[in-house]
Scaffold this motif. Sequence first.
Motif, short mmCIF file in Angstrom:
data_model
loop_
_atom_site.label_atom_id
_atom_site.label_comp_id
_atom_site.label_asym_id
_atom_site.label_seq_id
_atom_site.Cartn_x
_atom_site.Cartn_y
_atom_site.Cartn_z
N VAL A 1 0.27 5.25 -0.67
CA VAL A 1 -0.69 6.19 -0.87
C VAL A 1 0.11 7.73 -1.24
O VAL A 1 0.93 7.91 -0.49
N PRO B 1 -7.94 5.39 -1.59
CA PRO B 1 -8.57 3.99 -1.57
C PRO B 1 -8.58 3.59 -0.28
O PRO B 1 -7.74 3.62 0.64
N PRO B 2 -9.51 2.72 0.13
CA PRO B 2 -9.76 2.23 1.32
C PRO B 2 -8.41 0.88 1.69
O PRO B 2 -7.77 0.64 0.38
N ALA B 3 -7.81 0.93 2.63
CA ALA B 3 -6.74 0.14 3.19
C ALA B 3 -6.95 -1.61 2.68
O ALA B 3 -5.88 -2.11 2.10
N GLY B 4 -7.81 -2.00 2.98
CA GLY B 4 -8.30 -3.33 2.89
C GLY B 4 -7.42 -4.36 3.46
O GLY B 4 -6.81 -5.11 2.78
N VAL C 1 -9.66 11.59 -1.76
CA VAL C 1 -9.88 10.63 -1.01
C VAL C 1 -9.05 9.32 -1.11
O VAL C 1 -9.18 8.65 -2.34
N ARG D 1 0.89 -1.20 0.09
CA ARG D 1 0.08 -0.01 -0.21
C ARG D 1 0.82 1.28 0.10
O ARG D 1 1.65 1.62 1.11
#
Length: 458
Positions: free
Chosen positions: A112, A229-232, A227, A110
């Motif tokens: 970001v 993306p969701p961490a997942g 925004v 991940r």
Amino acid sequence: MTLAGLLLAVPAEAAGISGDALSLGWALPFLGMLLSIALLPLIAGHLWHHHYGKIAAGWAALLVLPLAVAFGPEAAAAEVWHVLLLEYLPFIALLLALYTAGGGVLLRGRLVGTPATNTALLAVGTVVASVMGTTGAAMVLIRPLIRANAFRRRKTHSFVFFIFLVANIGGSLTPLGDPPLYLGFLRGVAFFWTTTHLFAEFLFCVVLLLAVYWLIDSIAWAREKPVPPPAGGRDPLRIEGWANVALIGAIVVVVLAQGVWQPGEVVILGQAIGIERIAGMAAFIAIALASVALTPASLREANGFAWGAILEVAKLFAAIFVTMAPVLAILKAGGAGAAAGLVALTSDAAGQPVPWVYFWLSGALSSFLDNAPTYLVFFNLAGGDPLRLMGEGALILAAISCGAVFMGANSYIGNAPNFMVKAIVEEQGVRMPSFFGYCAWALVFLVPLFILVTFVFF
């Protein structure tokens, strides 16, 4: 130009035509090539994107055919073969190997694209560039930067500063980083001379550019309010494609070996070439094939890898290499050539070299010409004695080195990875500045920086 230029041991000069026999009119095809790259994508985008290879070949023909008329077909053929065999083929073979292997290294996890993350990626790439070369570092890290910023709307500035730092200034600390420094190493400049004598200039530029970049990216982030993306779940950073990491290491070893192992020359169609260069080209092609064989298609797909960028570079730089050969030959002719006025600027009234003039002339020409032979032109103008230049002439050698390496960032064609980064980013659907648009970025952020470098160091 990039690590690719490390293979060049001589300036790009017409094989059978002396530079003092050429007028500045022979630079017109090169100027036409530059203007085509700059203007046609803006005013005739459809034509350019479908026929840029033909247009580039047309400018090369507009040089070669008049050369054949003025100096004879044999001299013109020797000129083209000299450029292709000694410069273009080694250049594109190395670029192909780095592009293929770099595209097989995938940074998972991940990432970001916050201002802090982006600044850290640029900083890491800038340091790594002096170890694996500007092209190698750019090919490995540009795709992670693209993926990290996929959710953002304002991100073009990140890729522009990536070119400034990773594809150019980052290569200034060792002869592995950028071709001009490697050519200096082959001429007798100590391997770690650049590390000790260019470190202050390197740090000055890097710290200021990273600070400016962080500020710009922070403002863009605040205005955009993206925004992420969701961490997942947890997804730690990890590298996939270690075989390609090893292959990049092999490329660096092959490049270095060509500076040490020089068993002699062979003659191919009348042109002498070092056996080590032939072996190097064969090794680079083998490495590219090995990368294709060892890398799963799924990994390259996840990396957003495509062949379009290297094909575009291969076609355009073939014409660039051919059309700029007379320009470099004129420069190498020194006071006997059509550029004698420029050459005269490098010394003051007392005949002493002027460091800031060497910095700006080597840099300005490296912005649009191959920075490796440009470096050698000014290295030789400064006397060409590495021991003297490393000693009493250290300031002159530092000025030449910084100019050739730093100012390759001033245009897309100043250094091969510049154009490759542009092509890769655009393949992913991100709009990059036009040729003149990018030069405007350089004018705003790099030229003031280089003026500061002039006053502080030269």
